[in-house]
Design a protein around this motif. Structure first.
Motif, PDB file in Angstrom:
ATOM      1  N   ARG A 341     -14.801  70.295  31.897  1.00 22.41           N
ATOM      2  CA  ARG A 341     -14.461  71.190  33.000  1.00 22.41           C
ATOM      3  C   ARG A 341     -13.365  72.170  32.597  1.00 22.41           C
ATOM      4  O   ARG A 341     -13.447  73.374  32.872  1.00 22.41           O
ATOM      5  CB  ARG A 341     -14.021  70.372  34.224  1.00 22.41           C
ATOM      6  N   LYS A 344     -14.616  74.743  29.899  1.00 19.47           N
ATOM      7  CA  LYS A 344     -15.614  75.712  30.353  1.00 19.47           C
ATOM      8  C   LYS A 344     -15.098  76.661  31.427  1.00 19.47           C
ATOM      9  O   LYS A 344     -15.743  77.679  31.719  1.00 19.47           O
ATOM     10  CB  LYS A 344     -16.844  74.966  30.879  1.00 19.47           C
ATOM     11  N   ASN A 345     -13.959  76.339  32.014  1.00 16.27           N
ATOM     12  CA  ASN A 345     -13.406  77.162  33.091  1.00 16.27           C
ATOM     13  C   ASN A 345     -12.206  77.939  32.552  1.00 16.27           C
ATOM     14  O   ASN A 345     -11.090  77.418  32.491  1.00 16.27           O
ATOM     15  CB  ASN A 345     -13.005  76.283  34.277  1.00 16.27           C
ATOM     16  N   GLU A 346     -12.430  79.166  32.160  1.00 15.29           N
ATOM     17  CA  GLU A 346     -11.383  79.966  31.511  1.00 15.29           C
ATOM     18  C   GLU A 346     -10.186  80.184  32.424  1.00 15.29           C
ATOM     19  O   GLU A 346      -9.036  80.128  31.985  1.00 15.29           O
ATOM     20  CB  GLU A 346     -11.951  81.311  31.058  1.00 15.29           C
ATOM     21  N   GLU A 347     -10.449  80.425  33.717  1.00 19.81           N
ATOM     22  CA  GLU A 347      -9.365  80.647  34.670  1.00 19.81           C
ATOM     23  C   GLU A 347      -8.494  79.404  34.809  1.00 19.81           C
ATOM     24  O   GLU A 347      -7.257  79.494  34.791  1.00 19.81           O
ATOM     25  CB  GLU A 347      -9.937  81.036  36.034  1.00 19.81           C
TER      26      GLU A 347
END
Length: 383
Positions: A341, A344-347
């Protein structure tokens, strides 16, 4: 002040206690104090380039070859009185801690001790015939603490544990071990992607620590195996050495992951810091950490953490803006899910990275920690 620090652990042995002692010594000396170390001698061939370090004869611990048992017999003992120590600070209750306690009584010097290690979880290193029970170990810890004029605990969790053993609450002060954040701002010299042929698009998971059973590195390898089923462009670098290395290497072979899980061995501190700065995520599943300095170091480098939230690590990652994800229990699916998670979640990743740097800088700098320790010393000396 003239400060005497006594420890059964110090460099070249690489661990959190060695790092903490060196950081405290350097920072206290910057402030004009004289710091004298009393530690085991590790090898005839190892030459120290460090002033005010007194080495005592030592033998290898039979059941953990990296560890030394110091023999508090040395002509240096007769030099200690001439140092005019104002305070004695021991780092463990063993041979050097016993010497520290003896000297504090004989020379009438106040004695502070830091509870660095959850000794209860290390009893397995002793054979059954001489292994103390859990209650005996807890009693030993309690008795050591009561002999000290003040106990320093790195976290509230550990303080509460000591109180549950019978140590008076007012006898324990919580002071986290600090990090020299400036060392994490230097340019990278050790290129780990070049060293291990890691492609630019491959993510790097990192573990740093001694390879002992209580560190649960086998669990992390199992987690990586799950992650690898979904994400192929990923590597896991393991920095450190220890009794479990051969067993862990066999697990990697069973999974056919030799190209993706890299055993980098023990590395100098400068290289370890470079590794933190190049990793994408630091993963950790130890249940014995009084604080978890490697967690703080990773966050100081801006590398987010996914870790088991037990003992001292809980006290770090329980904060909302700490810069890491805390897993409540040892669950491979939970660990794998959170790692993927974050990656994969750049933010989310960028938020955790920014929070991590600020969290350490504002709460865990070595300057802040040393000032608190010196305040403990001054309060005792003024009594």
């Amino acid at each position: 002040m003239n400060i005497g620090i006594f420890s059964d652990v110090y460099f070249p042995q690489k661990n959190g206690v060695s790092t903490a002692i060196k950081l405290y010594k350097e920072e206290m000396e910057k402030l004009g104090h004289n710091v004298f170390l009393f530690v085991p001698k590790y090898s005839k061939n190892y030459k120290r380039n460090e002033k005010n370090v007194f080495e005592f004869p030592a033998i290898k611990f039979l059941f953990e070859k990296e560890q030394r048992i110091a023999l508090p017999i040395s002509t240096d003992i007769f030099k200690i009185k001439k140092l005019n120590l104002d305070i004695i600070h021991s780092q463990d209750p063993f041979s050097m801690g016993i010497l520290a306690e003896f000297l504090s009584r004989i020379l009438k010097i106040k004695h502070v001790g830091t509870h660095h290690t959850m000794y209860e979880y290390y009893r397995n290193y002793l054979p059954l015939i001489i292994r103390p029970t859990l209650k005996q170990t807890q009693k030993m810890i309690k008795n050591w603490c009561l002999k000290l004029d003040k106990v320093i605990s790195p976290t509230n969790n550990i303080k509460n544990l000591l109180v549950s053993y019978g140590v008076p609450e007012e006898h324990v002060v919580v002071i986290p071990t600090g990090i020299d954040v400036n060392k994490f701002n230097k340019p990278i010299e050790w290129n780990i992607k070049e060293e291990y042929n890691i492609k630019p698009n491959e993510k790097i998971l990192l573990f740093v620590g001694r390879l002992g059973p209580e560190k649960n590195v086998d669990f992390l390898i199992n987690v990586f195996h799950k992650i690898f089923q979904e994400e192929k462009n990923i590597k896991f670098i393991i920095i450190g050495d220890g009794t479990e290395r051969h067993k862990l290497e066999e697990i990697v072979i069973e999974y056919s992951l030799q190209k993706n899980i890299i055993f980098a061995g023990a590395q100098p501190r400068e290289k370890v810091i470079d590794a933190y700065k190049q990793a994408d995520l630091f993963i950790f599943a130890s249940y014995t950490e009084t604080q978890g300095l490697v967690i703080l170091e990773s966050m100081a480098a801006g590398t987010p953490v996914v870790a088991l939230g037990k003992m001292g690590v809980y006290d770090l990652l329980n904060h909302e803006n700490a810069g890491g994800i805390m897993i409540r229990e040892l669950n491979e699916n939970d660990f794998a899910h959170e790692i993927l998670r974050v990656l994969k979640n750049e933010e989310l990743y960028n938020k955790l990275s920014k929070n991590a740097i600020n969290f350490v800088k504002e709460n865990y700098s070595i300057e802040i920690s040393v000032q608190k320790v010196l305040e403990v010393y001054k309060n005792l000396l003024n009594k």
